[in-house]
Design a protein around this motif. Structure first.
Motif, PDB file in Angstrom:
ATOM      1  N   SER A  36       0.744  -1.472   0.047  1.00 26.28           N
ATOM      2  CA  SER A  36       0.020  -0.021   0.061  1.00 26.28           C
ATOM      3  C   SER A  36       0.983   1.288  -0.076  1.00 26.28           C
ATOM      4  O   SER A  36       0.565   2.138  -0.648  1.00 26.28           O
ATOM      5  N   GLN A  37       1.849   1.098   0.744  1.00 25.12           N
ATOM      6  CA  GLN A  37       2.933   2.597   0.661  1.00 25.12           C
ATOM      7  C   GLN A  37       3.632   2.474  -0.467  1.00 25.12           C
ATOM      8  O   GLN A  37       3.949   3.779  -0.924  1.00 25.12           O
ATOM      9  N   ARG A  38       3.987   1.466  -1.161  1.00 27.36           N
ATOM     10  CA  ARG A  38       4.384   1.674  -2.349  1.00 27.36           C
ATOM     11  C   ARG A  38       3.933   2.561  -3.532  1.00 27.36           C
ATOM     12  O   ARG A  38       4.584   3.090  -4.160  1.00 27.36           O
ATOM     13  N   LYS A  39       2.689   2.361  -3.604  1.00 25.08           N
ATOM     14  CA  LYS A  39       1.642   3.096  -4.353  1.00 25.08           C
ATOM     15  C   LYS A  39       2.019   4.597  -4.468  1.00 25.08           C
ATOM     16  O   LYS A  39       2.256   5.051  -5.371  1.00 25.08           O
ATOM     17  N   LEU A  40       2.052   5.036  -3.089  1.00 25.14           N
ATOM     18  CA  LEU A  40       2.177   6.387  -2.995  1.00 25.14           C
ATOM     19  C   LEU A  40       3.532   6.988  -3.331  1.00 25.14           C
ATOM     20  O   LEU A  40       4.093   7.905  -3.867  1.00 25.14           O
TER      21      LEU A  40
END
Length: 477
Positions: A36-40
């Motif tokens: 999830s943090q990779r996306k941002l």
């Protein structure tokens, strides 16, 4: 007609979406950031890289308009482009080294902030002097982002996805290079030239807000920056790029030779400094790894051939084939389009198989495409042009992502920021050398665009030979 060259980009979307879905897969044993943090974090890198790359060429189409409205000579307005490129090229190694002292996330966010502020200053400029100073500041911000962009993928994504992530980075750069003139023309059709810069401000602020929340934090490492090495690096690269630019603008050969000789002398001093400094700007340990050194040299050779073709083909299409500018752009579009399709595919494969084999295959295909262009007649039909440029783009796309993965992935994590700076520097150096190659050939009484393409083929042959030679090294990784 300005929007036509960007239309063929859409067939690349399915491959792009497949790549994104794979990058966000999460496994229990993954290193890097959670999915999830990779996306941002990825969105931040894409936004910053795309703005920095686009601003290298998006303003070119507006230069005549800017010269008229600012009431300056066209020979002076070209420095709106040159100043940005010169500052960016000469600062890459320095910022890559500085990232270890302040942390990559701080440097990247600082680059975003400076770039966004400078873009606002560019949009508000009412004189050439103010605009040039703003472009210099913008080049500083761009260099801070581009110097460490590839290394950020190393800490954001797990090792098993590094090739795919770097393939995405290559796709973003290709999109920026391919669509810059078209997007600039499209924007100028509905707005004035200051909006070419003003549009960066809201995008940069959003990226900065996301970066504060998504980029992985790093502790600053103790020690001082090697300022003598930084000065030598900036003057070495700056004098080379400026010398190449002067060659392209018809400067006296004595002036060009003096600048290039100064660059060579500064390069010697730079190497001397690296060997004696306690904390050198570029750690010599980087080049102690043969896989990294091979990948760096091969990348420079390939970018030299790529640069000669990128600059030479528009002249060939317009001056020899008699095509109008928009149609010449359409003839050129298959190259970056094929690169955008092949890059993500090659990046995914590089995570599973020996990347040096993939990059060697890409160089073979690239060489065949370059040879076909060198043999092409100026009476060739449009479809005859398209398959040749497609072949070049396909080969270069298969080469670039695996070679970048080999370069970034072959060094320890703590040296990845420096490796990223070297990658950006050899790309700039190679493109400038390719431009110089074309300029020298055209200045000769017996020169021709075909001769420039043949010399580009020679660079690809050398790159391919080195790439085949290094395969056993990567097989033992």
């Amino acid at each position: 007609m300005a929007g036509k060259p960007i239309l063929p980009i859409y067939p690349a979307l399915p491959g792009f979406l497949m790549l994104l879905s794979r990058l966000f897969e999460t496994r229990p044993d993954d290193d890097g950031l959670p999915g999830s943090q990779r996306k941002l974090a990825l969105l931040v890198l894409v936004m910053g890289t795309l703005m920095a790359v686009l601003d290298g060429g998006i303003v070119n189409i507006a230069l005549p308009t800017m010269a008229r409205e600012l009431q300056v000579a066209e020979s002076h307005i070209v420095w709106v482009t040159n100043a940005y490129q010169l500052v960016t090229a000469s600062s890459l190694l320095t910022f890559a080294a500085l990232s270890r002292r302040v942390g990559r996330h701080r440097l990247y966010m600082g680059g975003l902030a400076v770039f966004s502020l400078a873009s606002l200053c560019c949009a508000l400029s009412e004189s050439l002097t103010t605009l040039l100073l703003s472009r210099i500041l913008q080049g500083v911000g761009a260099a801070a982002m581009l110097s460490i962009g590839p290394s950020m993928y190393r800490v954001i994504f797990p090792s098993r996805l590094l090739g795919s992530a770097i393939g995405l980075g290559a796709l973003v750069v290709a999109f920026g290079i391919a669509s810059g003139p078209s997007l600039g023309g499209l924007l100028l059709a509905v707005a004035s030239w200051p909006w070419l810069f003003a549009i960066n401000v809201p995008v940069g602020l959003v990226a900065l807000w996301l970066a504060a929340r998504a980029l992985p934090r790093e502790a600053a490492q103790p020690g001082r920056l090697d300022w003598p090495g930084a000065v030598l690096s900036a003057t070495m690269l700056g004098s080379f790029v400026y010398g190449i630019d002067r060659l392209g603008h018809g400067a006296a050969m004595g002036e060009v030779i003096a600048l290039l000789l100064a660059s060579v002398a500064l390069a010697g001093l730079f190497v001397w400094r690296l060997r004696r400094a306690k904390r050198p700007l570029v750690p010599p340990a980087l080049f102690a790894e043969p896989r990294f050194s091979y990948a760096a040299v091969i990348s420079m050779l390939a970018f030299t051939a790529n640069g000669a073709a990128f600059v030479g083909l528009p002249f060939f299409y317009q001056n020899l084939m008699g095509l109008p500018p928009w149609q010449a752009a359409l003839m050129f579009t298959p190259w970056p389009l094929a690169l955008m399709v092949a890059g993500p595919m090659a990046g995914r494969l590089a995570d599973r198989v020996n990347p040096t084999k993939l990059s060697s295959l890409g160089l073979v295909i690239f060489l065949l495409g370059m040879l076909s262009l060198a043999l092409m007649s100026n009476t060739a039909a449009p479809l005859d042009v398209v398959w040749r440029t497609l072949l070049c783009g396909l080969g270069y796309g298969l080469f670039q992502a695996p070679n970048n993965r080999e370069m970034i992935g072959s060094v320890p994590l703590e040296l990845s920021a420096n490796a990223s700076g070297v990658l950006a520097s050899v790309r700039t150096f190679g493109q400038s050398l390719g431009t110089a190659l074309l300029g020298i050939v055209l200045a000769l009484s017996f020169g021709s665009l075909q001769l420039a393409l043949w010399l580009g083929c020679a660079f690809v042959v050398v790159a391919l030979s080195l790439s085949l030679w290094r395969i056993p090294l990567a097989a033992r990784r």
